[in-house]
Write a protein that holds these residues in place. Structure first.
Motif, PDB file in Angstrom:
ATOM      1  N   THR A 186      36.763 -92.761  33.409  1.00  0.00           N
ATOM      2  CA  THR A 186      36.083 -91.728  32.643  1.00  0.00           C
ATOM      3  C   THR A 186      37.046 -90.607  32.294  1.00  0.00           C
ATOM      4  O   THR A 186      38.013 -90.347  33.007  1.00  0.00           O
ATOM      5  CB  THR A 186      34.913 -91.132  33.448  1.00  0.00           C
ATOM      6  N   ASP A 187      36.776 -89.940  31.197  1.00  0.00           N
ATOM      7  CA  ASP A 187      37.452 -88.690  30.883  1.00  0.00           C
ATOM      8  C   ASP A 187      36.620 -87.586  31.536  1.00  0.00           C
ATOM      9  O   ASP A 187      35.485 -87.339  31.126  1.00  0.00           O
ATOM     10  CB  ASP A 187      37.528 -88.479  29.374  1.00  0.00           C
ATOM     11  N   PRO A 188      37.146 -86.928  32.570  1.00  0.00           N
ATOM     12  CA  PRO A 188      36.304 -85.994  33.329  1.00  0.00           C
ATOM     13  C   PRO A 188      35.808 -84.819  32.502  1.00  0.00           C
ATOM     14  O   PRO A 188      34.699 -84.324  32.741  1.00  0.00           O
ATOM     15  CB  PRO A 188      37.217 -85.537  34.470  1.00  0.00           C
ATOM     16  N   LEU A 189      36.594 -84.369  31.539  1.00  0.00           N
ATOM     17  CA  LEU A 189      36.170 -83.241  30.718  1.00  0.00           C
ATOM     18  C   LEU A 189      35.039 -83.647  29.783  1.00  0.00           C
ATOM     19  O   LEU A 189      34.041 -82.932  29.646  1.00  0.00           O
ATOM     20  CB  LEU A 189      37.356 -82.690  29.925  1.00  0.00           C
ATOM     21  N   ARG A 190      35.157 -84.814  29.162  1.00  0.00           N
ATOM     22  CA  ARG A 190      34.124 -85.260  28.224  1.00  0.00           C
ATOM     23  C   ARG A 190      32.861 -85.738  28.936  1.00  0.00           C
ATOM     24  O   ARG A 190      31.791 -85.775  28.340  1.00  0.00           O
ATOM     25  CB  ARG A 190      34.676 -86.362  27.316  1.00  0.00           C
ATOM     26  N   CYS A 191      33.002 -86.111  30.208  1.00  0.00           N
ATOM     27  CA  CYS A 191      31.838 -86.553  30.980  1.00  0.00           C
ATOM     28  C   CYS A 191      31.275 -85.440  31.864  1.00  0.00           C
ATOM     29  O   CYS A 191      30.392 -85.697  32.700  1.00  0.00           O
ATOM     30  CB  CYS A 191      32.196 -87.765  31.839  1.00  0.00           C
ATOM     31  N   ALA A 192      31.780 -84.222  31.697  1.00  0.00           N
ATOM     32  CA  ALA A 192      31.301 -83.060  32.456  1.00  0.00           C
ATOM     33  C   ALA A 192      31.362 -83.311  33.957  1.00  0.00           C
ATOM     34  O   ALA A 192      30.471 -82.910  34.708  1.00  0.00           O
ATOM     35  CB  ALA A 192      29.875 -82.697  32.022  1.00  0.00           C
ATOM     36  N   GLU A 193      32.441 -83.969  34.401  1.00  0.00           N
ATOM     37  CA  GLU A 193      32.605 -84.277  35.819  1.00  0.00           C
ATOM     38  C   GLU A 193      33.396 -83.209  36.568  1.00  0.00           C
ATOM     39  O   GLU A 193      33.395 -83.172  37.798  1.00  0.00           O
ATOM     40  CB  GLU A 193      33.311 -85.623  35.983  1.00  0.00           C
ATOM     41  N   GLY A 194      34.084 -82.346  35.835  1.00  0.00           N
ATOM     42  CA  GLY A 194      34.902 -81.328  36.468  1.00  0.00           C
ATOM     43  C   GLY A 194      36.192 -81.123  35.713  1.00  0.00           C
ATOM     44  O   GLY A 194      36.367 -81.626  34.593  1.00  0.00           O
ATOM     45  N   SER A 195      37.099 -80.387  36.344  1.00  0.00           N
ATOM     46  CA  SER A 195      38.366 -80.039  35.711  1.00  0.00           C
ATOM     47  C   SER A 195      39.535 -80.525  36.556  1.00  0.00           C
ATOM     48  O   SER A 195      39.442 -80.590  37.788  1.00  0.00           O
ATOM     49  CB  SER A 195      38.471 -78.515  35.548  1.00  0.00           C
ATOM     50  N   PRO A 196      40.663 -80.863  35.911  1.00  0.00           N
ATOM     51  CA  PRO A 196      41.839 -81.311  36.658  1.00  0.00           C
ATOM     52  C   PRO A 196      42.573 -80.162  37.330  1.00  0.00           C
ATOM     53  O   PRO A 196      42.657 -79.064  36.788  1.00  0.00           O
ATOM     54  CB  PRO A 196      42.714 -81.993  35.601  1.00  0.00           C
TER      55      PRO A 196
END
Length: 327
Positions: free
Chosen positions: A60-70
């Motif tokens: 998943t792309d965490p930013l586009r999936c609203a999972e968090g930030s790197p």
């Protein structure tokens, strides 16, 4: 991954480069790009997959999936403990990237965290309690300028790469949106084998093949699924992987990041808040290429004040996938 073959031959390299460009391309599309037959391409690719030299995975792309930030974390370890610490940290599900490095730090990690409070808990209650860690330096990623899954530049003819890019399609600009339960299950299947057929996906999810195809294509188009072809750069003739931490006059930060992101040998560029202003990962041919990059690329960036360099010795995890065991 296996230690057996030292280098892939020219056709294998072109196949891997095609998979980097369009991970789910058909064998016919790849065959056209590399100048071979469908059957030969399929046979060669399956041999590479079976030997575990090449893995095509999805994440998943965490930013586009609203999972968090790197967040980037540089770890210093007690003498002799870095490999086991890296292996332990890489097993964390929130670690997307982990590598053993030379230079000022022993390990570089990229974590995905949902909030600053969660980061505090992860750092103080978990990571810094790992036996063997002496210290950590944490940098928040404030802007991602490049996360490239294609870095074997020049392996494919330009027109062939462009044709694969056209077949792959563009990624739409969307608002961040969490995955639902079924989409997460779909990503889990593709994380094991990103070339899994729509029919197999449908069977595992208990849906129709058309629905599976529609969901994969939608998530890909939205950029919520990203594909990575994991292969040791050395197998494609690239002998040097480097992490740079660059301090830049802030008025030149965006321009320096733009120039780095435009370079084909640059795999990753982020603007960071903390130890440095830019973090950059580069894949190069050899030591001469490293010297060229240092003097002719970094040396000509506007506003650079300091550059710290760490050679990547072993990449343990990339795109949430274990790549190689630490020694």
């Amino acid at each position: 991954m296996s230690d057996e073959p030292a280098v892939l031959d020219d056709l294998d390299r072109r196949i891997v480069a095609a998979l980097q460009t369009h991970a789910r391309a058909s064998w016919q599309q790849i065959a056209r790009a590399v100048g071979s037959s469908d059957s030969t391409v399929a046979r060669r690719a399956h041999r590479l997959f079976a030997s575990d030299l090449v893995r095509v995975v999805a994440s998943t792309d965490p930013l586009r999936c609203a999972e968090g930030s790197p967040v980037l974390i540089q770890v210093t370890c007690r003498v002799g403990r870095a490999p086991e610490v890296a292996a332990q940290l890489a097993r964390r599900p929130d670690v997307r990237f982990a590598a053993l490095t030379t230079g000022s730090f022993d390990i570089v990690l990229e974590l995905i965290v949902p909030s600053q409070r969660a980061l505090a808990r992860v750092l103080f209650d978990e990571i810094e309690q790992v036996d063997g860690i002496l210290s950590t330096v944490t940098e928040t990623v404030i802007a991602q300028h490049k996360v490239a899954h294609v870095w074997s530049h020049g392996t494919l003819p330009a027109e062939a790469a462009q044709a694969l890019e056209a077949d792959r399609g563009v990624i739409d600009e969307i608002e961040p949106k969490p995955l639902d339960e079924r989409d997460r299950a779909l990503v889990g299947i593709l994380a094991q084998d990103a070339r899994c057929s729509f029919a197999d996906i449908a069977q595992q999810l208990g849906v129709s093949e058309s629905m599976a195809k529609r969901r994969v294509e939608a998530l890909t188009r939205e950029g919520r699924i990203r594909y990575t072809t994991n292969v040791r750069p050395q197998l494609l003739g690239y002998g040097v992987e480097v992490f740079y931490w660059i301090s830049v006059d802030l008025r030149h930060l965006d321009e320096a990041a733009r120039q780095l992101a435009a370079r084909p040998e640059v795999r990753y560029v982020s603007a960071t808040a903390g130890y440095s202003d830019l973090a950059c990962e580069v894949v190069l041919l050899d030591q001469d290429d490293l010297h060229r990059f240092n003097t002719r690329v970094l040396g000509e960036l506007p506003g650079v004040r300091r550059v710290d360099t760490g050679l990547e010795l072993i990449t343990v995890k990339r795109a949430y996938t274990m790549v190689e065991d630490a020694p």
